[in-house]
Design a protein around this motif. Structure first.
Motif, PDB file in Angstrom:
ATOM      1  N   UNK A  80      86.180 -39.878  -2.665  1.00 16.10           N
ATOM      2  CA  UNK A  80      86.334 -40.381  -2.179  1.00 16.10           C
ATOM      3  C   UNK A  80      87.368 -39.705  -0.742  1.00 16.10           C
ATOM      4  N   UNK A  81      87.347 -38.259  -0.843  1.00 21.80           N
ATOM      5  CA  UNK A  81      88.720 -37.200  -0.986  1.00 21.80           C
ATOM      6  C   UNK A  81      88.194 -36.321   0.198  1.00 21.80           C
ATOM      7  N   UNK A  82      89.315 -35.604   1.285  1.00 27.19           N
ATOM      8  CA  UNK A  82      88.896 -33.886   1.636  1.00 27.19           C
ATOM      9  C   UNK A  82      89.213 -33.053   1.255  1.00 27.19           C
ATOM     10  N   UNK A  83      88.064 -32.176   0.965  1.00 30.38           N
ATOM     11  CA  UNK A  83      88.100 -30.778   0.905  1.00 30.38           C
ATOM     12  C   UNK A  83      88.501 -29.623   1.580  1.00 30.38           C
ATOM     13  N   UNK A  84      88.897 -29.016   1.420  1.00 30.94           N
ATOM     14  CA  UNK A  84      88.947 -27.871   2.762  1.00 30.94           C
ATOM     15  C   UNK A  84      87.615 -27.124   1.778  1.00 30.94           C
ATOM     16  N   UNK A  85      86.984 -25.430   2.426  1.00 35.38           N
ATOM     17  CA  UNK A  85      86.071 -24.996   2.538  1.00 35.38           C
ATOM     18  C   UNK A  85      86.596 -23.692   2.126  1.00 35.38           C
ATOM     19  N   UNK A  86      87.404 -23.897   0.436  1.00 42.36           N
ATOM     20  CA  UNK A  86      87.798 -22.558   0.203  1.00 42.36           C
ATOM     21  C   UNK A  86      87.653 -21.901  -1.689  1.00 42.36           C
ATOM     22  N   UNK A  87      88.106 -21.387  -1.839  1.00 46.37           N
ATOM     23  CA  UNK A  87      88.103 -21.737  -3.546  1.00 46.37           C
ATOM     24  C   UNK A  87      88.746 -22.366  -3.977  1.00 46.37           C
ATOM     25  N   UNK A  89      88.380 -25.116  -3.923  1.00 43.70           N
ATOM     26  CA  UNK A  89      88.232 -26.696  -3.358  1.00 43.70           C
ATOM     27  C   UNK A  89      87.069 -26.579  -4.864  1.00 43.70           C
ATOM     28  N   UNK A  90      86.688 -25.260  -4.602  1.00 43.75           N
ATOM     29  CA  UNK A  90      85.292 -25.006  -5.658  1.00 43.75           C
ATOM     30  C   UNK A  90      85.995 -25.019  -6.794  1.00 43.75           C
ATOM     31  N   UNK A  91      87.311 -25.420  -7.402  1.00 44.62           N
ATOM     32  CA  UNK A  91      88.535 -25.355  -8.555  1.00 44.62           C
ATOM     33  C   UNK A  91      87.789 -27.041  -9.022  1.00 44.62           C
ATOM     34  N   UNK A  92      88.279 -27.709  -7.497  1.00 38.65           N
ATOM     35  CA  UNK A  92      88.147 -28.553  -7.445  1.00 38.65           C
ATOM     36  C   UNK A  92      86.530 -29.615  -7.518  1.00 38.65           C
ATOM     37  N   UNK A  93      86.076 -28.702  -7.492  1.00 39.43           N
ATOM     38  CA  UNK A  93      84.211 -29.890  -8.007  1.00 39.43           C
ATOM     39  C   UNK A  93      83.952 -28.937  -8.772  1.00 39.43           C
ATOM     40  N   UNK A  94      84.811 -27.873  -9.869  1.00 40.11           N
ATOM     41  CA  UNK A  94      84.109 -27.487 -11.247  1.00 40.11           C
ATOM     42  C   UNK A  94      84.933 -28.567 -11.930  1.00 40.11           C
ATOM     43  N   UNK A 105      80.991 -37.986  -2.332  1.00 45.98           N
ATOM     44  CA  UNK A 105      81.441 -39.019  -1.743  1.00 45.98           C
ATOM     45  C   UNK A 105      82.581 -37.465  -1.006  1.00 45.98           C
ATOM     46  N   UNK A 106      82.646 -37.085  -1.462  1.00 47.67           N
ATOM     47  CA  UNK A 106      83.596 -35.776  -1.122  1.00 47.67           C
ATOM     48  C   UNK A 106      83.317 -35.568   0.198  1.00 47.67           C
ATOM     49  N   UNK A 107      83.905 -34.903   0.946  1.00 46.38           N
ATOM     50  CA  UNK A 107      84.164 -34.933   2.973  1.00 46.38           C
ATOM     51  C   UNK A 107      84.330 -33.291   2.846  1.00 46.38           C
ATOM     52  N   UNK A 108      84.242 -32.483   3.126  1.00 49.54           N
ATOM     53  CA  UNK A 108      84.198 -31.028   2.982  1.00 49.54           C
ATOM     54  C   UNK A 108      84.827 -30.731   4.667  1.00 49.54           C
ATOM     55  N   UNK A 109      85.883 -30.510   5.399  1.00 47.25           N
ATOM     56  CA  UNK A 109      86.392 -29.801   6.812  1.00 47.25           C
ATOM     57  C   UNK A 109      86.713 -28.326   6.240  1.00 47.25           C
ATOM     58  N   UNK A 112      91.070 -26.743   7.547  1.00 47.31           N
ATOM     59  CA  UNK A 112      92.397 -26.823   7.498  1.00 47.31           C
ATOM     60  C   UNK A 112      92.393 -26.575   5.644  1.00 47.31           C
ATOM     61  N   UNK A 113      92.658 -25.568   4.790  1.00 46.70           N
ATOM     62  CA  UNK A 113      93.038 -25.473   3.412  1.00 46.70           C
ATOM     63  C   UNK A 113      92.411 -27.178   2.460  1.00 46.70           C
ATOM     64  N   UNK A 114      92.573 -26.516   1.479  1.00 45.64           N
ATOM     65  CA  UNK A 114      92.718 -27.866   0.269  1.00 45.64           C
ATOM     66  C   UNK A 114      93.791 -28.152   0.131  1.00 45.64           C
ATOM     67  N   UNK A 115      94.133 -29.237   0.000  1.00 46.83           N
ATOM     68  CA  UNK A 115      95.707 -29.326  -0.466  1.00 46.83           C
ATOM     69  C   UNK A 115      95.916 -28.777  -1.506  1.00 46.83           C
TER      70      UNK A 115
END
Length: 231
Positions: A80-87, A89-94, A105-109, A112-115
């Protein structure tokens, strides 16, 4: 703890980051240590382009790292964590796909960018870390409430940043209410700015995990809570 299951269901809550790690040769960076303190500084020449020994990109963050460890030990893991909508976030999903973590349970905002963080390492590899928390500050109590914890055997709460720190006691209470084994690591900033809240929440944990620096920061609050005692 595992409710009779051979593969426990685990939820980790907290940060997901992309870390850029730069390793610099010793001769390209100088270390200065204060004589009357243990603090050290890594110094580089301003304006100079320095050839790095390596620059690598990794996925990390408290919730992700613990989730990967638990998955490698055989658990079914949601993060359960929050990601941005960016490259990033794609790295984290991969990374989730490679490690067998669930992204349900990932949440997208889009706010702001992904941390992310940049780490500069040299000498004995102690790193200077520049961090941009961004999406990791966006987790809310409502996000915790929307997560059905009855499906999990163990819930781990990693250090939470800035506004997301308000979720720390909420997540622990939800895990306990669902009958989960509750584990948490309160971060150093949480301890220093929210010590009474952290102490109260820790009383409802099954297991608290912290390093020496975090324990030292918590000691004054413990003394205030329990009174001056030799322990």
């Amino acid at each position: 703890m595992c409710r009779g299951m051979t593969q426990p269901n685990v939820l980790t809550i907290g940060s997901a980051m992309v870390d850029i790690i730069t390793i610099i040769a010793d001769h390209d960076v100088e270390r200065v240590t204060l004589q009357n303190a243990t603090t050290s500084f890594l110094l580089v020449e301003p304006g100079r382009k320095i050839e790095a020994e390596s620059i690598t990109i990794h996925v990390g963050g408290g919730a992700v790292n613990v989730g990967v460890s638990m998955r490698r030990q055989g658990a079914n893991v949601d993060v359960l964590s929050t990601l941005g909508h960016d490259i990033n976030a794609e790295r984290i999903r991969a990374h989730f796909e490679r490690e067998g973590l669930s992204d349900s349970q990932l949440i997208v905002t889009k706010e702001v960018p992904t941390g992310s963080a940049v780490m500069i390492a040299a000498h004995d590899r102690d790193a200077a870390i520049y961090t941009q928390l961004c999406s990791n500050t966006c987790l809310t109590s409502a996000d915790i409430a929307n997560c059905d914890m009855n499906q999990y055997d163990l819930v781990y709460v990693s250090p939470l940043s800035k506004a997301s720190a308000e979720c720390f006691p909420v997540a622990i209470d939800a895990a306990r209410k669902a009958g989960c084994f509750a584990v948490a690591t309160p971060g150093i900033r949480q301890i220093m700015t929210r010590a009474p809240e952290v102490l109260s929440a820790m009383g409802r944990l099954d297991l608290a995990v912290m390093n020496m620096r975090e324990a030292e920061a918590l000691a004054p609050a413990l003394m205030t809570h329990f009174g001056q005692c030799p322990v």
